[in-house]
Write an enzyme that holds these catalytic residues in place. Structure first.
Site, PDB file in Angstrom:
ATOM      1  N   ALA A  52       0.790  -1.227   0.000  1.00  0.00           N
ATOM      2  CA  ALA A  52       0.000   0.000   0.000  1.00  0.00           C
ATOM      3  C   ALA A  52       0.828   1.286   0.000  1.00  0.00           C
ATOM      4  O   ALA A  52       0.433   2.269  -0.583  1.00  0.00           O
ATOM      5  CB  ALA A  52      -0.939   0.012   1.197  1.00  0.00           C
ATOM      6  N   ASP A  53       1.958   1.326   0.657  1.00  0.00           N
ATOM      7  CA  ASP A  53       2.816   2.509   0.805  1.00  0.00           C
ATOM      8  C   ASP A  53       2.323   3.453   1.900  1.00  0.00           C
ATOM      9  O   ASP A  53       2.480   4.666   1.814  1.00  0.00           O
ATOM     10  CB  ASP A  53       2.961   3.260  -0.520  1.00  0.00           C
ATOM     11  N   TRP A  54       1.738   2.892   2.950  1.00  0.00           N
ATOM     12  CA  TRP A  54       1.348   3.673   4.114  1.00  0.00           C
ATOM     13  C   TRP A  54       2.588   4.257   4.764  1.00  0.00           C
ATOM     14  O   TRP A  54       3.611   3.572   4.806  1.00  0.00           O
ATOM     15  CB  TRP A  54       0.597   2.775   5.114  1.00  0.00           C
ATOM     16  N   PHE A  62       2.041   7.152   3.128  1.00  0.00           N
ATOM     17  CA  PHE A  62       1.929   8.070   1.992  1.00  0.00           C
ATOM     18  C   PHE A  62       0.671   7.823   1.165  1.00  0.00           C
ATOM     19  O   PHE A  62       0.200   8.715   0.472  1.00  0.00           O
ATOM     20  CB  PHE A  62       3.174   7.975   1.111  1.00  0.00           C
TER      21      PHE A  62
END
Length: 116
Positions: free
Chosen positions: A76-78, A80
């Site tokens: 997901a790129d949490w 961001f």
């Protein structure tokens, strides 16, 4: 045997493999690096991509065509990107259920040796 994981659908590298190898093929100067194969060959055998921060189905399909669905990992790129947005996109992306299972779970389990 080196394994490299790239985020954001490969940071644009999957879409440059042909150009890199084509450029290297016509240069007459002998390379001063120890590579025995084309760059794309190393890319296809040593790299994995994550979906992190790039939730576009066309980009996913392009990555699948270049490197194969066996070398892509859902992420997901949490913090961001929103995890819910990533999951909603992935759950409805126009890919086969077999590829969704591999990208969503089994590829990571195999790569990180998490399978029982």
């Amino acid at each position: 045997n080196l394994k490299i994981i790239l985020g954001h659908m490969g940071e644009g590298l999957p879409y440059s493999m042909w150009r890199i190898d084509n450029r290297n093929a016509w240069v007459k100067t002998e390379p001063n690096y120890p590579a025995k194969k084309r760059i794309a060959d190393y890319f296809h055998s040593n790299f994995w991509l994550t979906t992190s921060g790039n939730f576009r189905t066309q980009t996913l399909v392009d990555a699948m065509l270049e490197i194969g669905s066996d070398r892509i990992l859902f992420s997901a790129d949490w913090p961001f990107e929103n995890v819910d947005h990533a999951a909603e996109w992935f759950d409805t992306a126009s890919i086969s259920e077999n590829d969704r299972i591999k990208i969503g779970r089994t590829n990571a389990a195999r790569l990180f040796k998490l399978e029982a």
